[in-house]
Design an enzyme around this catalytic site. Sequence first.
Site, mmCIF file in Angstrom:
data_model
loop_
_atom_site.group_PDB
_atom_site.id
_atom_site.type_symbol
_atom_site.label_atom_id
_atom_site.label_comp_id
_atom_site.label_asym_id
_atom_site.label_seq_id
_atom_site.Cartn_x
_atom_site.Cartn_y
_atom_site.Cartn_z
ATOM 1 C CB THR A 262 10.400 -2.888 -8.132
ATOM 2 O OG1 THR A 262 8.984 -2.789 -8.287
ATOM 3 C CG2 THR A 262 11.067 -2.303 -9.355
ATOM 4 C CG ASP B 92 4.159 -7.390 -7.369
ATOM 5 O OD1 ASP B 92 3.726 -6.700 -6.430
ATOM 6 O OD2 ASP B 92 4.249 -6.982 -8.533
ATOM 7 C CB SER B 93 5.143 -6.240 -1.783
ATOM 8 O OG SER B 93 4.756 -4.956 -2.184
ATOM 9 C CB THR C 30 7.527 0.375 -3.117
ATOM 10 O OG1 THR C 30 6.902 0.193 -4.392
ATOM 11 C CG2 THR C 30 9.019 0.523 -3.269
ATOM 12 C CG ASP C 31 2.887 -2.053 -5.045
ATOM 13 O OD1 ASP C 31 3.261 -0.891 -5.296
ATOM 14 O OD2 ASP C 31 2.624 -2.890 -5.930
ATOM 15 C CB THR D 219 -8.536 10.805 10.229
ATOM 16 O OG1 THR D 219 -8.934 11.776 9.241
ATOM 17 C CG2 THR D 219 -7.032 10.884 10.398
ATOM 18 C CD GLN D 220 -12.278 8.910 4.105
ATOM 19 O OE1 GLN D 220 -12.292 9.851 3.317
ATOM 20 N NE2 GLN D 220 -13.279 8.062 4.206
ATOM 21 C CB CYS D 221 -7.122 13.936 7.305
ATOM 22 S SG CYS D 221 -8.671 14.788 7.051
HETATM 23 N N1 ASP Z 1 4.664 -4.154 -7.248
HETATM 24 C C1 ASP Z 1 5.970 -3.951 -6.681
HETATM 25 C C2 ASP Z 1 5.974 -4.569 -5.297
HETATM 26 O O1 ASP Z 1 5.439 -3.982 -4.404
HETATM 27 C C3 ASP Z 1 6.291 -2.496 -6.614
HETATM 28 C C4 ASP Z 1 7.653 -2.146 -6.059
HETATM 29 O O2 ASP Z 1 8.356 -2.942 -5.466
HETATM 30 O O3 ASP Z 1 8.034 -0.971 -6.198
HETATM 31 O O4 ASP Z 1 6.489 -5.652 -5.129
#
Ligand code: ASP
Length: 339
Positions: A15, A59-60, A91-92, A274-276
């Site tokens: 992003t 885009d990640s 961030t993804d 674990t899913q926790c």
């Molecule tokens: N879809 C974007 C990515 O991961 C989201 C982000 O960067 O916040 O590239």
Amino acid sequence: MTGTGRVLVLHVGGTIGMVASPQGYRPAPGFPERLRQALHATGGQGLPAFDVRELDPIDSAELRPRDWAVMAQALVDHWDRYDGFVLLHGTDTMAWSASALSFLLRGLDKPVVFTGSQIPMSEPRSDGLGNVENALRLAALPALREVTLCFGRHLLRGNRARKLATAQFDAFEAPNALPLAELGIDIHLHRDRLWPATGPRRFAVPTFDDEAVAVLALHPGMSGAAVDALLAPPGVRGLVLLSYGAGNVPANHQGFMAALARAAARGVVLVNVTQCLHGSVQQGAYATGSALGALGAVPAGDMTPEAAFAKLHVLLASTDDADAVRRGMGESWCGEMGL
Ligand code: ASP
């Protein structure tokens, strides 16, 4: 707190460098220059000297394990010319990449800091510039000898971090570890929490098979056929099994257990995560967990799913010896598991 030295900023995508389009935000060329100008406009006080380079920005959500090798190789190629590294990443899948790089760059002796943003730098109220300024300052601190993730108000160990919020500026947390630094009015580094220098550099950039690891999120009523289908591609050599609670599965569900047993017999390495959000796998605590132990599943302790997935990929890309992969999964290499 400031450091010295020269930092390489590697723009991988995300992003932070995106622009609006009719389909939503998308990567755009020319971000390094826009970033240089934006940082220059701040006056750059207290920032280390830096260069900006760009990989083909994505885009990640598009990221594949092979991209980890590209990132790691870019760092290795520039390792001796810089004192620290910042990766601008979406961030993804940032937590996956930060985990993977921590395992590829073992014994690193310089800071590697992942960051990005929730709002593009081209938009009002962007968190991008602040995150980059913090990351640059952190990447100039020689005490930081690990792969980290700087976002919002915290610096986290990369292989402990998870993206837990879609829309908050503090998008990441480390559910089973304390932050390495608080990023408030001052940058407060918790020196006692930093990973200690642990021996020689062991950098390795293997060739990844993107399909080598599958992830199974257990749910009530899961069928053996669903497990068989997931593991059917012949390239699958490892399974991250997201189990219940302390590492439990429906041990009395014969179809489900038989499918896991078939996978284990074929040589698929089973890893019990674990899913926790908080706490650790204790594979022998319940009979429903011991059943996985009987199949040779490796308990992943309190590792995040992202770290377990990345580590399993790194190990499978590095050796054909399934026992060596199991041993590796059971060890803490760089703080990914509870100490
Ligand atoms: N879809 C974007 C990515 O991961 C989201 C982000 O960067 O916040 O590239």
